[in-house]
Design an enzyme around this catalytic site. Structure first.
Site, PDB file in Angstrom:
ATOM      1  N   CYS A 226       0.810  -1.227   0.000  1.00 20.22           N
ATOM      2  CA  CYS A 226       0.000   0.000   0.000  1.00 20.22           C
ATOM      3  C   CYS A 226       0.840   1.271   0.000  1.00 20.22           C
ATOM      4  CB  CYS A 226      -0.975  -0.004   1.181  1.00 20.22           C
ATOM      5  SG  CYS A 226      -0.206   0.373   2.771  1.00 20.22           S
ATOM      6  N   TYR A 450      -5.669 -25.639  21.271  1.00 20.71           N
ATOM      7  CA  TYR A 450      -5.038 -25.087  20.072  1.00 20.71           C
ATOM      8  C   TYR A 450      -5.780 -25.561  18.820  1.00 20.71           C
ATOM      9  CZ  TYR A 450      -1.442 -23.314  17.006  1.00 20.71           C
ATOM     10  OH  TYR A 450      -0.780 -22.610  16.036  1.00 20.71           O
TER      11      TYR A 450
HETATM   12 ZN   LIG Z   1       0.579  -1.611   3.693  1.00 21.62          ZN
END
Ligand SMILES: [Zn+2]
Length: 722
Positions: A226, A450
């Site tokens: 991003c 778990y």
């Molecule tokens: Zn990012």
């Protein structure tokens, strides 16, 4: 409020007639004309009985608590609550044993009174490293007290854990998952390939984008997905841990109990060893007092064999994944493209199933019969055929019992990762990534064992959980203890406490749970308790269902004739007639459909397990990655997997450059090498490289052509996607 009002008035009516009623943790009964509510107060009990033992010079003396009860039901409630809050229980009073215990208690008082030299060595400052902050918080909460402090950006919890007379004064800190991963700018995608056929993986610190959550190892300082510069570098975690390790006598690596957790433990061992007196590995399979103490009791060294397997798998993922993804990015002209050893075969399988779906396309007639919610789907090739079938059905359906038999129905084993993914995604209508997240949170808050596990094994402690629950609801006679699978360290997914409903407990602990968590937990609880119960017997009847020239035979459970596990996990039965009759259907609907339905998330998980690709930690990821790259769409209602147009191009490209990746042989071969790792074979690439180098050669000669990059649902399914 309305529900509470209703429950209270019902309670009053019930006890008014001299009855008794158990409401959650309390007992409501009538006594001398008034209504009495009995509450088992376990906290006061623990405080009071605690006076029988003393903490002298850092050591505990033994004490005895004898509990006398006059109300069995109230005692059972008390026991259930005591077990769930403190994991404590009682043994039947035996006067001989009591005399013995009194002697032990007075001996312990004498011993402790005699001196305190030994005492100092029994208090051990420990640094316990786990993966997530929630897990750290739960461990601290389970043992109570202590505080929370910040060391840099890292939150550290403090608590005291008593294990067989040793008091670990523990600082519990999260590593936030992996700390190191393969570099990208060294060798070939972070792997140096040597002429002698060996590989040398090059690791660096892992970075995590605070904006989008992407994890990467690029050194650029900004997120490659991003572009954000808000990036957390795990080198910070490492320096905090080094600082804390210096203060501790022992560093306990309690990362998750699977290969990924083992690799994190190894990385931490390498990073912390020069700063620590002693480093050990502990596997916490359930975050309860019992689970944590058991883990600390059986500490071991990091298992290098598991680590090497994980490294080898990672190297292969990287070479194959980066190779394939590079080709796909070029061809599709987008950064959002990718493939891999598990996700690409899954995509190819989705396409195969999709073509079967297309080949079987026609019309479905859905007939709802007036017996509960019984519905049958009938297939017709053409609309005309379907319409005339529907017309005949509307005029009346002849239902004719043919034969019947009593069948013994056995409970299923408790959930493993794959069966939980299959059922929870189907029943709760959640995408696979979401199911895994919910399970992760239930594990980290201490409610289930778990969740990444291939085993159905149930420990003796697990059986105890079922026993206490069943006796608290008056079903002790239906207990049939089963371990399901012998050996191995893994255990099935099961509740950690005999609690059917965790809402009140979660509120009490200050844990925020959503409806998804509560429903998922309830399914896990019921399936587990049922797995420890007697079989049931049910009456099954076969019916001929006729209309027009059409006949359909079904075999259905119509009644439970002997209750067993079905008391906890009810069997769905149909109220069908015992004699032949002609009925008007409740509704008849015609719609487009196929003889072969679209595959669902459940089908994909089952396929991965059966073929042997993927592992408990990757089932969900393999599907999610295909969705994230825009190759498949997951329908909300049925969790069907629908390929997009791009999916066809992806599989076409992979088929051209690395056809063996689409066959199970490649993965099977890899699994074989992994097994041999134990025998000291080096990171041998002779078998690993074919696919990666193949991709490379093809890429060079491909003259990569671009596609038009269309993303849309594959043709002709829009009308059936809910
Ligand atoms: Zn990012």
């Amino acid at each position: 409020t309305r529900l509470r009002g209703f429950v209270l008035s019902e309670a009053r009516v019930a006890v008014g007639r001299g009855g008794r009623l158990v409401l959650g943790n309390v007992l409501v009964r009538s006594s001398g004309g008034s209504t009495v509510v009995d509450i088992p107060d376990v906290y006061t009990y623990i405080q009071a009985s605690g006076r029988t033992s003393r903490l002298l010079g850092g050591r505990m003396t033994l004490g005895i608590s004898v509990l006398l009860y006059e109300d069995r039901e109230l005692y059972e409630l008390f026991l259930k609550r005591l077990k769930s809050v403190f994991e404590a229980s009682f043994e039947e009073l035996d006067l001989g044993r009591l005399a013995e215990a009194l002697e032990e208690a007075s001996r312990s008082r004498e011993e402790v009174g005699r001196g305190s030299e030994e005492v100092v060595s029994r208090i051990v400052p420990a640094l316990i490293v786990v993966e997530s902050p929630t897990k750290a918080r739960t461990i601290a909460r389970v043992f109570g007290g202590g505080g929370r402090r910040y060391v840099g950006d890292t939150v550290a919890y403090e608590t005291v854990i008593p294990v067989d007379g040793v008091f670990y004064v523990a600082t519990v800190v999260p590593s936030l998952g992996h700390v190191f991963d393969l570099a990208v700018d060294t060798g070939k995608h972070g792997v140096r390939l040597h002429r002698d056929g060996t590989v040398e993986p090059v690791y660096t610190t892992l970075k995590r984008c605070r904006e989008c959550g992407h994890q990467f190892t690029d050194e650029a300082g900004s997120c490659p997905r991003c572009g954000s510069t808000r990036v957390y570098d795990s080198s910070k975690t490492v320096s905090v841990l080094r600082k804390l390790a210096r203060e501790a006598s022992i560093v306990v690596l309690a990362t998750d109990a699977d290969e990924e957790g083992e690799k994190i433990a190894y990385d931490l061992l390498v990073a912390l060893k020069p700063f620590a007196k002693e480093v050990k590995r502990a596997e916490i399979r359930e975050i309860t007092r019992t689970g944590v103490i058991a883990a600390l009791r059986s500490m071991r060294n990091v298992d290098l064999r598991l680590v090497r397997q994980q490294v080898l798998r990672r190297v292969d993922d990287r070479l194959v994944g980066f190779g394939i993804s590079g080709v796909l990015k070029e061809y599709l002209r987008t950064r959002n493209a990718g493939g891999g050893r598990v996700q690409t075969p899954v995509l190819s399988w989705v396409l195969e199933r999709y073509s079967e779906y297309v080949a079987g396309r026609g019309y479905l007639v859905r007939v709802e019969l007036p017996y509960g919610d019984l519905a049958i789907r009938l297939y017709a090739r053409s609309r005309e055929e379907a319409e005339s079938l529907a017309k005949a059905l509307q005029e009346g359906v002849a239902v004719n019992p043919l034969s019947e038999e009593v069948v013994t129905v056995n409970p299923k084993p408790p959930y493993t990762t794959d069966s939980a993914l299959e059922e929870l995604s189907r029943e709760l209508k959640l995408p696979p990534g979401e199911v895994m997240r919910v399970l992760q949170e239930l594990y980290e808050t201490g409610f289930i064992t778990y969740h990444r596990t291939p085993s159905t094994r149930v420990s003796s402690y697990g059986i105890e959980v079922a026993r206490i629950y069943l006796s608290s609801v008056g079903l002790a006679h239906l207990l049939v203890p089963r371990h399901w699978e012998e050996g191995g360290a893994h255990e099935a997914i099961r509740p950690t406490r005999p609690l059917e409903d965790i809402e009140a407990e979660a509120l009490h602990l200050g844990v925020l749970l959503t409806r998804k968590h509560v429903s998922a937990y309830r399914m896990i609880f019921r399936r587990f308790v049922a797995s420890q119960m007697a079989p049931s017997k049910a009456l099954f009847r076969s019916y001929s269902i006729k209309a027009g020239g059409f006949e359909h035979v079904v075999k259905l459970p119509v009644a439970v004739v002997e209750e067993g596990f079905t008391k906890v996990l009810p069997l769905r039965t149909y109220s069908m007639p015992a004699k032949a009759e002609v009925v008007a259907p409740r509704s008849v609907k015609v719609y487009r459909g196929s003889l072969r339905p679209l595959p669902t998330v459940s089908d994909a998980v089952r396929m991965m397990r059966e073929v042997g690709i993927g592992r408990p930690s990757t089932y969900a990821k393999a599907i999610e990655n295909n969705r994230r790259h825009g190759y498949i769409v997951i329908s909300k209602y049925r969790q069907s997997l629908i390929p997009t147009r791009r999916a066809f191009e992806v599989v076409k490209v992979v088929k051209a450059v690395a056809p063996e990746l689409l066959t199970p042989h490649y993965t099977a071969r890899l699994m074989r090498i992994l097994e041999e790792v134990d025998a000291g074979v080096p990171y041998e690439v002779a078998v690993l490289l074919p696919v990666a180098s193949y991709i490379e050669i093809e890429l060079a000669g491909l003259g990569v052509k671009s596609s038009n990059g269309n993303v849309g649902v594959a043709e002709g399914v829009e009308d059936e996607v809910h």
